[in-house]
Design an enzyme around this catalytic site. Structure first.
Site, mmCIF file in Angstrom:
data_model
loop_
_atom_site.group_PDB
_atom_site.id
_atom_site.type_symbol
_atom_site.label_atom_id
_atom_site.label_comp_id
_atom_site.label_asym_id
_atom_site.label_seq_id
_atom_site.Cartn_x
_atom_site.Cartn_y
_atom_site.Cartn_z
ATOM 1 N N ASP A 38 0.804 -1.216 0.000
ATOM 2 C CA ASP A 38 0.000 0.000 0.000
ATOM 3 C C ASP A 38 0.840 1.270 0.000
ATOM 4 O O ASP A 38 2.067 1.221 0.171
ATOM 5 C CB ASP A 38 -0.953 0.004 1.208
ATOM 6 C CG ASP A 38 -0.260 -0.426 2.505
ATOM 7 O OD1 ASP A 38 0.985 -0.382 2.558
ATOM 8 O OD2 ASP A 38 -0.955 -0.797 3.457
ATOM 9 N N ASP A 82 -7.582 -2.414 13.928
ATOM 10 C CA ASP A 82 -8.968 -2.661 13.519
ATOM 11 C C ASP A 82 -9.077 -3.898 12.615
ATOM 12 O O ASP A 82 -10.118 -4.158 12.026
ATOM 13 C CB ASP A 82 -9.553 -1.427 12.824
ATOM 14 C CG ASP A 82 -8.782 -1.038 11.564
ATOM 15 O OD1 ASP A 82 -7.828 -1.759 11.192
ATOM 16 O OD2 ASP A 82 -9.130 -0.024 10.944
ATOM 17 N N GLU A 106 -9.436 -1.801 4.970
ATOM 18 C CA GLU A 106 -10.087 -1.417 6.224
ATOM 19 C C GLU A 106 -11.401 -2.183 6.421
ATOM 20 O O GLU A 106 -11.978 -2.690 5.448
ATOM 21 C CB GLU A 106 -10.380 0.089 6.197
ATOM 22 C CG GLU A 106 -9.125 0.970 6.227
ATOM 23 C CD GLU A 106 -8.517 1.102 7.618
ATOM 24 O OE1 GLU A 106 -8.473 0.109 8.370
ATOM 25 O OE2 GLU A 106 -8.048 2.213 7.947
ATOM 26 N N HIS A 128 -7.162 -4.478 9.895
ATOM 27 C CA HIS A 128 -6.834 -4.287 8.477
ATOM 28 C C HIS A 128 -5.555 -5.034 8.088
ATOM 29 O O HIS A 128 -4.662 -5.263 8.902
ATOM 30 C CB HIS A 128 -6.775 -2.804 8.074
ATOM 31 C CG HIS A 128 -5.628 -2.010 8.597
ATOM 32 N ND1 HIS A 128 -5.795 -0.804 9.239
ATOM 33 C CD2 HIS A 128 -4.292 -2.219 8.559
ATOM 34 C CE1 HIS A 128 -4.623 -0.305 9.564
ATOM 35 N NE2 HIS A 128 -3.686 -1.147 9.169
HETATM 36 C C1 GLP Z 1 -0.201 0.267 8.490
HETATM 37 C C2 GLP Z 1 0.049 -0.562 7.239
HETATM 38 C C3 GLP Z 1 -0.224 -2.020 7.460
HETATM 39 C C4 GLP Z 1 0.399 -2.469 8.775
HETATM 40 C C5 GLP Z 1 -0.245 -1.716 9.899
HETATM 41 C C6 GLP Z 1 0.251 -2.149 11.270
HETATM 42 O O1 GLP Z 1 -1.487 0.746 8.589
HETATM 43 N N1 GLP Z 1 -0.718 -0.113 6.130
HETATM 44 O O2 GLP Z 1 0.276 -2.768 6.368
HETATM 45 O O3 GLP Z 1 0.219 -3.841 8.932
HETATM 46 O O4 GLP Z 1 0.071 -0.356 9.717
HETATM 47 O O5 GLP Z 1 1.324 -1.366 11.653
HETATM 48 P P1 GLP Z 1 2.318 -1.686 12.836
HETATM 49 O O6 GLP Z 1 3.133 -2.833 12.370
HETATM 50 O O7 GLP Z 1 3.135 -0.446 12.972
HETATM 51 O O8 GLP Z 1 1.483 -1.974 14.005
#
Ligand code: GLP
Length: 235
Positions: A67, A136, A143, A138
């Site tokens: 993304d 959440d 989302e 995702h």
């Molecule tokens: C972002 C990314 C996701 C990732 C998520 C969790 O929103 N788009 O791909 O998995 O964060 O992040 P973290 O690993 O910092 O908790």
């Protein structure tokens, strides 16, 4: 589904890197699906370490990232392209032209999304997809919603995601409100999936995703239908 409870973050990162290194050993021409966020940082450090020790080469590896924020150019330090370059690609022998991250800074985001799906298709799909999980539920930036989105698409980020990700920005207002993300289709078509979850705060959503109902309200729950998923969790 294989679930590994790692002792700590270091162990999680080492085990995740081992799975990726094994994939590269099996097929040095692998297509790796990569993720951003804080969770894979330790894994990327381990990969760089193995490369420096000449245990692995990335010269024939191709990568597709999940993304990108809409509106952030690749040279913006908060963009995911910048993140990938500075936390992984710049330290490996990977060819930059073989690393793909959606372009969030284009006038025609719809055609960018379509183009991204074609890139994945032309690469022959993803051999191993690395995933984190949002609070959440995702995956990528898919989302919670009323349906699963198959293709790469633009999303409005939820207030929970904006709040969680604001820690990388000066304040919440600076967090882009939209992102472009690989859809559930490409993730589910990946031959293998490796999901990482670090920290007690992820435990509840991880339980829902792995053992609850399969629902687009918890996007990661779709992984219950994938036949080759490894989950590594640590508190
Ligand atoms: C972002 C990314 C996701 C990732 C998520 C969790 O929103 N788009 O791909 O998995 O964060 O992040 P973290 O690993 O910092 O908790």
């Amino acid at each position: 589904m294989k679930i590994i409870n790692a002792k700590n973050y270091e162990e999680l990162s080492k085990q995740a890197a081992d799975i990726i290194l094994t994939q590269i050993k099996i097929n040095p021409f692998s297509v790796l699906g990569l993720a951003t966020g804080s969770t894979p940082l330790g894994t990327y450090k381990e990969l760089i370490k193995s490369y420096n020790e000449k245990l692995v080469y990335f010269k024939n590896i191709k990568t597709v990232n999940l993304d990108e924020y809409v509106g952030l150019s690749p040279d913006n330090p908060q963009s995911y392209r910048y993140f990938m370059n500075h936390n992984l690609f710049d330290f490996l022998d990977i060819k930059k032209e073989n690393t793909f991250v959606p372009n969030g800074c284009t006038k025609n985001i719809e055609s960018e999304a379509e183009n991204y799906d074609n890139i994945i298709k032309n690469l022959g799909g993803i051999d191993l997809q690395l995933l984190g999980i949002g609070l959440d539920g995702h995956i990528g930036f898919n989302e919670p919603s009323n349906c699963f989105f198959k293709n790469t698409h633009t999303v409005n980020l939820t207030p929970s995601t904006i709040k969680a990700n604001s820690r990388f920005f000066k304040n919440e207002e600076e967090v882009p409100k939209q992102a472009v993300t690989m859809g559930i289709g490409a993730i589910m078509q990946a031959k293998k999936v490796l999901l990482l979850a670090n920290g007690k705060q992820k435990e509840d959503i991880l339980n829902k995703a792995l053992f609850g109902n399969i629902t687009p309200k918890v996007p990661a729950s779709i992984l219950q239908l994938h036949n080759n998923v490894t989950v590594i969790f640590c508190e």
